[in-house]
Design a protein around this motif. Sequence first.
Motif, PDB file in Angstrom:
ATOM      1  N   ARG A 137      22.673  56.517  32.736  1.00  0.00           N
ATOM      2  CA  ARG A 137      23.385  57.547  33.689  1.00  0.00           C
ATOM      3  C   ARG A 137      22.212  57.990  34.877  1.00  0.00           C
ATOM      4  O   ARG A 137      22.643  58.238  36.166  1.00  0.00           O
ATOM      5  CB  ARG A 137      23.658  58.835  32.861  1.00  0.00           C
ATOM      6  CG  ARG A 137      24.828  58.665  32.155  1.00  0.00           C
ATOM      7  CD  ARG A 137      25.034  59.569  31.030  1.00  0.00           C
ATOM      8  NE  ARG A 137      26.028  59.552  30.274  1.00  0.00           N
ATOM      9  CZ  ARG A 137      26.464  60.316  29.128  1.00  0.00           C
ATOM     10  NH1 ARG A 137      25.628  61.032  28.596  1.00  0.00           N
ATOM     11  NH2 ARG A 137      27.446  60.048  28.250  1.00  0.00           N
ATOM     12  N   TYR A 138      21.275  57.819  34.458  1.00  0.00           N
ATOM     13  CA  TYR A 138      19.916  58.114  35.592  1.00  0.00           C
ATOM     14  C   TYR A 138      20.162  57.154  36.733  1.00  0.00           C
ATOM     15  O   TYR A 138      19.957  57.038  37.729  1.00  0.00           O
ATOM     16  CB  TYR A 138      18.666  58.185  34.876  1.00  0.00           C
ATOM     17  CG  TYR A 138      17.456  58.395  36.028  1.00  0.00           C
ATOM     18  CD1 TYR A 138      17.505  59.590  36.721  1.00  0.00           C
ATOM     19  CD2 TYR A 138      16.549  57.569  36.174  1.00  0.00           C
ATOM     20  CE1 TYR A 138      16.297  59.831  37.841  1.00  0.00           C
ATOM     21  CE2 TYR A 138      15.477  57.662  37.174  1.00  0.00           C
ATOM     22  CZ  TYR A 138      15.508  58.796  38.172  1.00  0.00           C
ATOM     23  OH  TYR A 138      14.560  59.096  38.678  1.00  0.00           O
ATOM     24  N   ALA A 139      19.995  55.835  35.890  1.00  0.00           N
ATOM     25  CA  ALA A 139      20.317  54.715  36.869  1.00  0.00           C
ATOM     26  C   ALA A 139      21.394  54.705  37.884  1.00  0.00           C
ATOM     27  O   ALA A 139      21.416  54.307  39.030  1.00  0.00           O
ATOM     28  CB  ALA A 139      20.474  53.283  36.042  1.00  0.00           C
ATOM     29  N   GLU A 140      22.350  55.205  37.310  1.00  0.00           N
ATOM     30  CA  GLU A 140      23.677  55.248  38.182  1.00  0.00           C
ATOM     31  C   GLU A 140      23.519  56.383  39.177  1.00  0.00           C
ATOM     32  O   GLU A 140      23.989  56.316  40.353  1.00  0.00           O
ATOM     33  CB  GLU A 140      24.824  55.654  37.250  1.00  0.00           C
ATOM     34  CG  GLU A 140      26.275  55.960  38.059  1.00  0.00           C
ATOM     35  CD  GLU A 140      27.370  56.295  37.066  1.00  0.00           C
ATOM     36  OE1 GLU A 140      28.503  56.861  37.608  1.00  0.00           O
ATOM     37  OE2 GLU A 140      27.178  56.401  35.815  1.00  0.00           O
ATOM     38  N   SER A 141      22.858  57.578  38.762  1.00  0.00           N
ATOM     39  CA  SER A 141      22.506  58.455  39.853  1.00  0.00           C
ATOM     40  C   SER A 141      21.567  57.870  41.138  1.00  0.00           C
ATOM     41  O   SER A 141      21.710  58.491  42.149  1.00  0.00           O
ATOM     42  CB  SER A 141      21.974  59.788  39.293  1.00  0.00           C
ATOM     43  OG  SER A 141      20.358  59.379  39.036  1.00  0.00           O
TER      44      SER A 141
END
Length: 357
Positions: A137-141
């Motif tokens: 999810r951090y990577a997506e952000s």
Amino acid sequence: MFDNLRDIDEKLAVLEHQLSDPALVQDQKKFQKVVREHSTVSKLASLYGKYLALCQEMDDNKALIKDEGEDPELVELAKAELGEMAEDKVKLEQDISVLLLPKDPNDEKNIFLEIRAGTGGDEAALFVADLFRMYSRYAESQSWKVEVMSSNPIGIGGFKEIIALISGKSVYSKLKFESGVHRVQRVPDTETQGRIHTSAVTVAIIPEAEEVDLHIEPNELKFDVYRSSGPGGQSVNTTDSAVRVTHLPTGLVVTCQDEKSQHKNKAKALQVLRARLLDKMEQERHDKISADRKNQVGSGDRSERIRTYNFPQGRVTDHRINLTVYKLDQVIAGALEEVIIPVITHYQTEALKRADA
């Protein structure tokens, strides 16, 4: 303090001229190198311009304050502004100093994220899945891409191990301090008496190796193929598509069975092996240069406990810098800036101290 920045505009002009050369685009690696350098120099030029302008404003205010013929109210206003300017100057000096620090050559690289269950059995395996979702999810952000390279799932939704390639802008620079033991304290779903269990998983952040970084001789590799299997021995496919590759000189072993194609599994396994070998070489080189390794935040050793996630208290604690935030739900949901940025800032502060020593 910033004497070497006096010709920064000239350097920026040279880089911009290089970027306008059509021939440079033909060499993508060189082009990307110039683009990265241009980005850094451009930021430096902007900050240094603000710094010089601020210094001039401060000199003007000091001259006004010294002028006995000036309006007292105007003098008081100049004094108040001078205090604010002094704070801005300190901040600008720190920002410029950080950009002038020697760059980690891996900062712009993609990374392999490796998460493995440690003590805690099934609960540790479930936390591997939780951490993988957190990083995804951090990577997506960050507009990064996540590709699972290899995984070893268990039947209840967890993983004994999962390896993923995270690619994008400055991935390693953001995640390089995530290596280490991550501990979780919570009540497992299977716990009937409400007791808190402590489990641990190991996270490794390994920069992706390029072909130019490392050459592996074909006779140094041993390949084994076998049939992929899932949780509980369930057959995933009926062909020998899973691949195990062993680097004979070091004994490093990588397996991959996530793809249905043996060729794809072999390519992924080699990609992971190359990164691990380069990481091993870098670690050995670093150990020779610095035995005590005090120049890092912690040792970076993957056996070192770096963070605890306490669910009953809603708390996340980073043990390297004694940071505690009561935002566990947000962090687990991917809001990693809450814990990543303070660690990076701490590292930069320590590096600046050494630079000034």
